[in-house]
Design a protein around this motif. Structure first.
Motif, PDB file in Angstrom:
ATOM      1  N   GLU B  88       0.841  -1.208   0.000  1.00  3.55           N
ATOM      2  CA  GLU B  88       0.000   0.000   0.000  1.00  3.55           C
ATOM      3  C   GLU B  88       0.874   1.254   0.000  1.00  3.55           C
ATOM      4  O   GLU B  88       0.378   2.352   0.150  1.00  3.55           O
ATOM      5  CB  GLU B  88      -0.968  -0.028   1.179  1.00  3.55           C
ATOM      6  CG  GLU B  88      -0.373   0.166   2.576  1.00  3.55           C
ATOM      7  CD  GLU B  88       0.439  -1.023   3.098  1.00  3.55           C
ATOM      8  OE1 GLU B  88       0.470  -2.077   2.428  1.00  3.55           O
ATOM      9  OE2 GLU B  88       1.075  -0.890   4.159  1.00  3.55           O
ATOM     10  N   ARG B  89       2.177   1.043  -0.169  1.00  5.10           N
ATOM     11  CA  ARG B  89       3.191   2.104  -0.282  1.00  5.10           C
ATOM     12  C   ARG B  89       3.522   2.777   1.036  1.00  5.10           C
ATOM     13  O   ARG B  89       4.657   3.147   1.274  1.00  5.10           O
ATOM     14  CB  ARG B  89       2.811   3.163  -1.317  1.00  5.10           C
ATOM     15  CG  ARG B  89       2.696   2.523  -2.688  1.00  5.10           C
ATOM     16  CD  ARG B  89       2.357   3.511  -3.767  1.00  5.10           C
ATOM     17  NE  ARG B  89       2.051   2.783  -4.973  1.00  5.10           N
ATOM     18  CZ  ARG B  89       0.928   2.900  -5.678  1.00  5.10           C
ATOM     19  NH1 ARG B  89       0.018   3.760  -5.302  1.00  5.10           N
ATOM     20  NH2 ARG B  89       0.748   2.191  -6.747  1.00  5.10           N
ATOM     21  N   GLY B  90       2.540   2.963   1.887  1.00  2.00           N
ATOM     22  CA  GLY B  90       2.826   3.474   3.227  1.00  2.00           C
ATOM     23  C   GLY B  90       3.397   4.875   3.248  1.00  2.00           C
ATOM     24  O   GLY B  90       4.273   5.181   4.058  1.00  2.00           O
ATOM     25  N   PHE B  92       3.166   8.649   4.314  1.00  2.00           N
ATOM     26  CA  PHE B  92       2.491   9.255   5.449  1.00  2.00           C
ATOM     27  C   PHE B  92       1.858  10.594   5.064  1.00  2.00           C
ATOM     28  O   PHE B  92       2.541  11.481   4.555  1.00  2.00           O
ATOM     29  CB  PHE B  92       3.465   9.448   6.606  1.00  2.00           C
ATOM     30  CG  PHE B  92       3.969   8.141   7.141  1.00  2.00           C
ATOM     31  CD1 PHE B  92       3.216   7.417   8.056  1.00  2.00           C
ATOM     32  CD2 PHE B  92       5.161   7.611   6.697  1.00  2.00           C
ATOM     33  CE1 PHE B  92       3.652   6.198   8.524  1.00  2.00           C
ATOM     34  CE2 PHE B  92       5.614   6.384   7.164  1.00  2.00           C
ATOM     35  CZ  PHE B  92       4.853   5.680   8.083  1.00  2.00           C
ATOM     36  N   ALA B  93       0.557  10.724   5.340  1.00  2.00           N
ATOM     37  CA  ALA B  93      -0.188  11.920   4.941  1.00  2.00           C
ATOM     38  C   ALA B  93       0.232  13.139   5.761  1.00  2.00           C
ATOM     39  O   ALA B  93       0.197  14.265   5.275  1.00  2.00           O
ATOM     40  CB  ALA B  93      -1.683  11.677   5.101  1.00  2.00           C
ATOM     41  N   SER B  94       0.631  12.919   7.006  1.00  2.00           N
ATOM     42  CA  SER B  94       0.951  14.072   7.853  1.00  2.00           C
ATOM     43  C   SER B  94       2.401  14.513   7.674  1.00  2.00           C
ATOM     44  O   SER B  94       2.867  15.408   8.372  1.00  2.00           O
ATOM     45  CB  SER B  94       0.659  13.742   9.319  1.00  2.00           C
ATOM     46  OG  SER B  94       1.411  12.625   9.716  1.00  2.00           O
ATOM     47  N   LEU B  95       3.123  13.887   6.747  1.00  2.00           N
ATOM     48  CA  LEU B  95       4.511  14.273   6.491  1.00  2.00           C
ATOM     49  C   LEU B  95       4.643  14.790   5.060  1.00  2.00           C
ATOM     50  O   LEU B  95       3.962  14.305   4.147  1.00  2.00           O
ATOM     51  CB  LEU B  95       5.441  13.066   6.665  1.00  2.00           C
ATOM     52  CG  LEU B  95       5.963  12.763   8.067  1.00  2.00           C
ATOM     53  CD1 LEU B  95       4.822  12.422   9.007  1.00  2.00           C
ATOM     54  CD2 LEU B  95       6.964  11.627   8.042  1.00  2.00           C
ATOM     55  N   GLU B  99       9.998  14.943   4.265  1.00  2.00           N
ATOM     56  CA  GLU B  99       9.983  14.249   5.569  1.00  2.00           C
ATOM     57  C   GLU B  99       9.790  12.746   5.404  1.00  2.00           C
ATOM     58  O   GLU B  99      10.414  11.950   6.098  1.00  2.00           O
ATOM     59  CB  GLU B  99       8.863  14.820   6.457  1.00  2.00           C
ATOM     60  CG  GLU B  99       9.189  16.180   7.054  1.00  2.00           C
ATOM     61  CD  GLU B  99       8.008  16.768   7.835  1.00  2.00           C
ATOM     62  OE1 GLU B  99       8.259  17.484   8.806  1.00  2.00           O
ATOM     63  OE2 GLU B  99       6.848  16.511   7.462  1.00  2.00           O
ATOM     64  N   VAL B 102      13.142  11.082   4.387  1.00  2.00           N
ATOM     65  CA  VAL B 102      14.199  10.878   5.395  1.00  2.00           C
ATOM     66  C   VAL B 102      13.676  10.225   6.670  1.00  2.00           C
ATOM     67  O   VAL B 102      14.407  10.110   7.641  1.00  2.00           O
ATOM     68  CB  VAL B 102      14.931  12.193   5.747  1.00  2.00           C
ATOM     69  CG1 VAL B 102      15.591  12.781   4.524  1.00  2.00           C
ATOM     70  CG2 VAL B 102      13.990  13.192   6.387  1.00  2.00           C
ATOM     71  N   LEU B 103      12.410   9.768   6.642  1.00  2.00           N
ATOM     72  CA  LEU B 103      11.851   9.160   7.854  1.00  2.00           C
ATOM     73  C   LEU B 103      12.591   7.902   8.318  1.00  2.00           C
ATOM     74  O   LEU B 103      12.970   7.804   9.486  1.00  2.00           O
ATOM     75  CB  LEU B 103      10.362   8.856   7.646  1.00  2.00           C
ATOM     76  CG  LEU B 103       9.704   8.126   8.819  1.00  2.00           C
ATOM     77  CD1 LEU B 103       9.466   9.085   9.975  1.00  2.00           C
ATOM     78  CD2 LEU B 103       8.401   7.476   8.405  1.00  2.00           C
ATOM     79  N   ARG B 147      12.928   6.043  -0.303  1.00  2.00           N
ATOM     80  CA  ARG B 147      13.226   6.212   1.120  1.00  2.00           C
ATOM     81  C   ARG B 147      13.931   5.002   1.726  1.00  2.00           C
ATOM     82  O   ARG B 147      14.623   5.144   2.735  1.00  2.00           O
ATOM     83  CB  ARG B 147      11.966   6.586   1.903  1.00  2.00           C
ATOM     84  CG  ARG B 147      11.005   5.474   2.119  1.00  2.00           C
ATOM     85  CD  ARG B 147       9.808   5.934   2.914  1.00  2.00           C
ATOM     86  NE  ARG B 147       8.779   4.910   2.795  1.00  2.00           N
ATOM     87  CZ  ARG B 147       7.530   5.028   3.177  1.00  2.00           C
ATOM     88  NH1 ARG B 147       7.118   6.134   3.724  1.00  2.00           N
ATOM     89  NH2 ARG B 147       6.686   4.043   3.030  1.00  2.00           N
TER      90      ARG B 147
END
Lengths: 295, 234
Positions: B88-90, B92-95, B99, B102-103, B147
């Motif tokens: 589902e690629r994963g 992040f909507a809040s990043l 971001e 480099v998570l 990433r």
């Protein structure tokens, strides 16, 4: 006399200031609740009790160790934050992943125990704490007289909220926290020690409550009920702002404090319930909260 | 013979009560691109998630560079140098895109630096300030791959990277995997599209009902086409 909608301006300013101060506490407490709820999915009912312990720690530092207000502003959050780490590791960790109800019952029970113990030791009326000398007295601003300590509380809360927001929204650590709030298993599968992040987040949220407790200590008496009186309103604030929203908690906290203050001027009978009326309206019209993302 | 980089033996896995994998066996050698083929629900994704420690229960043996990792927590598995690009690629909507990129923490030296990643995926640089989930599906897939290239992980688990993407993007992802391979990364790929897989893979394992039922080297792909069609029901 200058009036606005038939009310003296001086009264309006006075209640707006009080509203801002209440708002400062709402913001600090709901911010911690929001961060904790976001990552741990726990409705932390212990928050009010830990706020109260922050105030008592401030009192105890002065009376048992001779440590004054200013060092307490840093020490009390550290001490209570550390207590938070222990609570998370020993108790909350065990119910991770279960229904919300378990977390609610656990933290609610815990707060009853903490408050009961404190009432047993200090009585219901509590103990006094003096305003630090530089902040005693009031400043005449021309249009109103502003008690210095109250002004300080608002400034300190705004600064603390701003730095918390900065930490969460603009740093690497904050990005990891936000990502873990969205999808913790994936963040852990990238190599992040999520259990440790969870513990630290709980400690951080609790430290914010304790910081608010230090600010509150000189305002009235330091008493075992100060947290439970406040926390019910704070939960309403969190619901209005949207569970888990950082900026939402801050803005809603201050905003509702001001609305409460204005209600005291124009319709004093409604001031105790206005926040809950707003909560009911928000739940009807925008169930995810003003700043919440619908899930 | 030296032990392969990844050795999976008699792997069983469960999600809650459902028993998904019934004894998976396969090897991946360092530098290889190995593809798991199989129908929907055969257990390919679960195999990747089991290697990463993301299923509720697993038994058997997963050895990575000689070390048994089946009982390990997922963050410790990642720290050994294994990284997952989930189905589902994963993102992040809040990043923001930057971001998101480099998570994942750097787990070992040798990952690609940001400059290289931006050369490989120019769109990610252009859109670095956008919200991660505002990217197109293809860009999100690029981001999800980029990433994990940064972290220094050497074994990459890619779960259906071409799913739902336009042919031109699929081609681009093919180039990316070839590039990754040329740089010495090892890739375990899950793919439904074996025409795509055939452009990058060294070997194929066919998974059915939670077991590996066949292994086909890429050189023998043509000769085994009929058999494969039968396995995959296409």
């Amino acid at each position: 006399m200058v009036t606005i909608f038939g009310k003296p301006l001086i009264l309006l300013y006075g209640q707006l200031t009080l509203g801002l101060i209440n708002g400062a506490f709402y913001a600090l407490l709901s911010l911690g609740l929001a961060v904790i709820f976001g990552l741990l999915n726990i409705i932390n009912f212990t928050h009010g009790a830990l706020f109260m312990l922050g105030a008592f720690t401030t009192w105890a530092l002065l009376n048992y160790a001779g440590i004054g207000y200013w060092p307490s502003l840093i020490l009390a959050p550290i001490i209570i934050g550390a207590l938070g780490l222990v609570i998370e590791r020993v108790l909350i960790k065990r119910i991770a992943g279960l229904d919300h109800l378990y977390g609610l019952l656990l933290t609610f029970g815990l707060s009853l125990i903490i408050e009961g113990l404190m009432r047993n030791r200090f009585g219901s009326s509590g103990v006094p704490y003096e305003i630090p000398s530089v902040l005693q007295g009031a400043t005449n601003l021309g249009f109103m007289v502003l008690p210095r300590y109250r002004a300080w509380v608002v400034v300190a809360a705004v600064v603390m909220c701003f730095f918390t927001w900065l930490l969460i929204e603009k740093t690497r650590l904050g990005a990891t926290l936000r990502a873990a709030t969205e999808n913790a298993p994936l963040v852990q599968a990238f190599g992040v020690n999520v259990p440790r992040l969870v513990t630290l987040t709980y400690g951080g949220g609790v430290a914010l409550a304790a910081f608010a407790g230090v600010l509150a200590a000189p305002m009235n008496s330091v008493n075992p009920n100060m947290g439970s009186n406040l926390i019910v309103v704070v939960f309403a604030v969190v619901v209005i702002g949207g569970m888990g929203s950082i900026l939402g908690s801050i803005l809603t906290g201050f905003g509702l404090g001001i609305i409460e203050g204005l209600t005291k001027v124009y319709y004093p009978e409604g001031s105790a319930t206005v926040i809950f009326v707003v909560m009911a309206l928000v739940l009807l019209l925008r169930p995810a909260g003003l700043f919440g993302r619908a899930t | 013979m030296a032990e392969p980089m990844l050795q999976v033996r008699d792997l069983h896995a469960w999600y809650g009560e459902s028993h998904i994998l019934h004894g998976i066996d396969f090897d991946v050698a360092e530098g290889e691109v190995v593809t798991l083929l199989g129908r929907n629900g055969a257990g390919k994704t679960t195999t990747l998630r089991s290697i990463m420690g993301l299923v509720s229960r697993r038994t058997g043996s997963i050895r990575y560079r000689g070390a048994e990792i089946i009982g390990e927590r997922s963050d410790l598995i990642a720290r050994r140098g294994i990284a997952l690009c989930p189905e589902e690629r994963g993102i992040f909507a809040s990043l923001s895109v930057a971001e998101n990129l480099v998570l994942p923490p750097v787990v070992a030296p040798g990952g690609l630096d940001l400059a290289t990643l931006h050369t490989l995926f120019p769109n990610l640089q252009e859109r670095s300030r956008s919200q991660g989930t505002r990217l197109s599906g293809g860009e999100q897939q690029m981001l999800a791959i980029a990433r994990i290239l940064r972290t220094g992980a050497r074994l990459l688990l890619l779960d259906e990277p071409t799913e739902g993407l336009a042919p031109v993007i699929v081609q681009q992802i093919g180039h990316t995997i070839a590039e990754i391979k040329a740089r010495g990364f090892t890739v375990l790929l899950v793919e439904q599209n074996f025409r795509f897989a055939s452009t990058v893979a060294d070997r194929y394992y066919v998974v059915e009902h939670g077991r590996v039922i066949d292994m086909i080297p890429n050189a023998q792909l043509e000769a085994n086409m009929d058999k494969l069609h039968q396995y995959l029901g296409v």
